[in-house]
Design an enzyme around this catalytic site. Structure first.
Site, PDB file in Angstrom:
ATOM      1  N   ASP A 145     -55.458  27.743  19.493  1.00 19.36           N
ATOM      2  CA  ASP A 145     -56.719  28.198  20.079  1.00 19.36           C
ATOM      3  C   ASP A 145     -56.663  29.708  20.355  1.00 19.36           C
ATOM      4  OD1 ASP A 145     -59.125  28.277  21.368  1.00 19.36           O
ATOM      5  OD2 ASP A 145     -58.584  26.862  22.965  1.00 19.36           O
ATOM      6  N   ASP A 205     -67.575  25.493  22.277  1.00 14.60           N
ATOM      7  CA  ASP A 205     -67.423  24.111  22.766  1.00 14.60           C
ATOM      8  C   ASP A 205     -68.742  23.325  22.705  1.00 14.60           C
ATOM      9  OD1 ASP A 205     -65.013  25.255  23.281  1.00 14.60           O
ATOM     10  OD2 ASP A 205     -64.966  24.736  25.407  1.00 14.60           O
TER      11      ASP A 205
HETATM   12  C1  GLA Z   1     -61.219  26.641  24.655  1.00 15.62           C
HETATM   13  C2  GLA Z   1     -61.428  25.602  23.552  1.00 15.62           C
HETATM   14  C3  GLA Z   1     -61.501  24.216  24.162  1.00 15.62           C
HETATM   15  C4  GLA Z   1     -60.271  23.934  25.007  1.00 15.62           C
HETATM   16  C5  GLA Z   1     -60.074  25.024  26.053  1.00 15.62           C
HETATM   17  C6  GLA Z   1     -58.748  24.869  26.779  1.00 15.62           C
HETATM   18  O1  GLA Z   1     -62.364  26.742  25.444  1.00 15.62           O
HETATM   19  O2  GLA Z   1     -62.589  25.885  22.830  1.00 15.62           O
HETATM   20  O3  GLA Z   1     -61.624  23.240  23.143  1.00 15.62           O
HETATM   21  O4  GLA Z   1     -59.152  23.842  24.171  1.00 15.62           O
HETATM   22  O5  GLA Z   1     -60.092  26.307  25.459  1.00 15.62           O
HETATM   23  O6  GLA Z   1     -58.515  25.868  27.706  1.00 15.62           O
END
Ligand code: GLA
Length: 384
Positions: A145, A205
């Site tokens: 990520d 998200d």
């Molecule tokens: C980001 C990602 C999420 C999750 C969070 C964790 O926002 O897009 O899917 O993994 O980090 O902190």
């Protein structure tokens, strides 16, 4: 063979080794992820409870295979730079063994940056050690990520930053599905397969968990996948984020809409809710074998939008054996009629129609099929 030819072959083979391995995710991966269920409070106890629940509630039987830790499992690095888990995860190797012993695969999470989005230690500068540690723990899947990586890499270095970890994974010799998460910023669908990615997030998200406009957000993300179908296929999938079934904010029609649309999109299907609390109705939605079969069809074709009129969109996904899945989706505020013209999906003769949610054959229809779709609902049919 001349030296030059031999050298060229070596270079080509090295390139092929770096590309994604289709057999790792020949169909979109299915599983469970901790993020929307537990966020940064997640503990080993939550994960084991999810494993136990999925082993017996029909999810494992339906194909949900990867049990994936998201952010917030990390502790500090030891004096040799090796990442440790934090006190909520006392023994990662034992947790991996537990996950495997119940017939699941083990997923983990990190970032190419110095910190994860939750502020925990990322893999920057420790890619090799981290990949080795994951391999020692028995990890089968890595979500990587972006988070703080923008502080240490230029936008032009995104691809290289992701490739670095893939090379570290390859060096371990342990196959791991490689899941990119950079929110679609740098069009990862255009370079992901080349650097070893099996899936990549295409958007931010699917839930912001703040305003709980869950349905509107989910439709925005799902419908936003139109145009990306050219980039998906066996071993490399567009990922519009996790299923919200069981979480606050969606009713049963909306739940069915998400898993129908995600299946039409050949998206990875990761439940991300507290699976120990799912109702019978939610479980029935998550485990409908005919819907999952649309997602998992061996052709691996991502569906596309056929039409859009008023609140109704019609999406279609070609399946193996000459069949086509069609979703009639009504995002309006009252029931609405919807139809699909068979000629739009290449059928010139009368065709058989099966309702995949009702799991029953509806009969043979000429030219088109029309039905009422509930408010915020879906009718998912298979035509052949
Ligand atoms: C980001 C990602 C999420 C999750 C969070 C964790 O926002 O897009 O899917 O993994 O980090 O902190």
């Amino acid at each position: 063979m001349s030296l030059r030819l031999a050298l060229m072959m070596m270079i080509l083979l090295a390139g092929a080794a770096r590309a994604q391995r289709p057999e790792l995710a020949a169909t979109p991966p299915l599983g469970w992820n901790t993020w929307y269920a537990f966020g940064c409070q997640v503990t080993e106890v939550n994960v084991k409870a999810a494993v136990d629940a999925m082993a017996s509630n029909g999810m494992k039987a339906a194909g949900y295979e990867y049990v994936s830790l998201d952010d917030c499992w990390q502790g500090e690095r030891d004096s040799e730079g090796r990442i440790q888990s934090n006190s909520r995860f006392p023994d990662m190797k034992a947790l991996g063994d537990y996950i495997h012993s119940r017939g699941f695969k083990f997923g983990i999470y990190s970032s190419p940056g110095p910190k994860t989005c939750g502020g925990y230690a990322g893999s920057y500068g420790h890619e090799k050690e981290d990949a080795e540690t994951y391999a020692n723990w028995g990890v089968d899947f890595l979500k990587y990520d972006w988070c703080s990586a923008g502080q240490v890499y230029q936008p032009s270095q995104v691809e290289a930053a992701y490739e670095k970890m893939h090379e570290a994974i390859l060096m371990t010799g342990r196959p791991m599905i490689y899941s990119l998460c950079e929110y679609g910023m740098g069009a990862p669908w255009t370079w992901g397969p080349k650097i070893g990615a099996n899936l990549w997030r295409t958007t931010d998200d699917v839930s912001n968990k703040i305003d709980f406009q869950e349905y509107a957000r989910m439709m925005f993300v799902g419908f936003g996948q139109e145009g990306l179908q050219h980039f998906a296929g066996p071993g490399h999938w567009n990922d519009p984020d996790f299923l919200q079934i069981g979480n606050r904010g969606l009713n049963l029609d909306e739940d069915k809409t998400q898993i129908s649309l995600w299946s039409l999109l050949a998206a990875p299907l990761f439940s991300s809710t507290d699976v120990t609390k799912l109702t019978g109705a939610q479980l029935t939605i998550l485990t409908n074998p005919e819907v999952i079969a649309v997602d998992q069809d061996s052709k691996g074709i991502q569906g596309r939008r056929l039409s859009q009129a008023g609140p109704v969109q019609v999406w279609a996904k070609p399946l193996s054996r000459g069949r086509t899945a069609v979703g009639l989706i009504n995002s309006g505020e009252s029931p609405f009629p919807a139809s699909v013209d068979f000629s739009d999906i290449g059928y010139s003769n009368p065709a058989r129609v099966r309702d995949l949610w009702e799991r029953k054959d509806l009969g043979v229809f000429k030219n088109s099929y029309t039905t009422m779709v509930p408010k915020h609902g879906v009718v998912l049919i298979e035509i052949h």
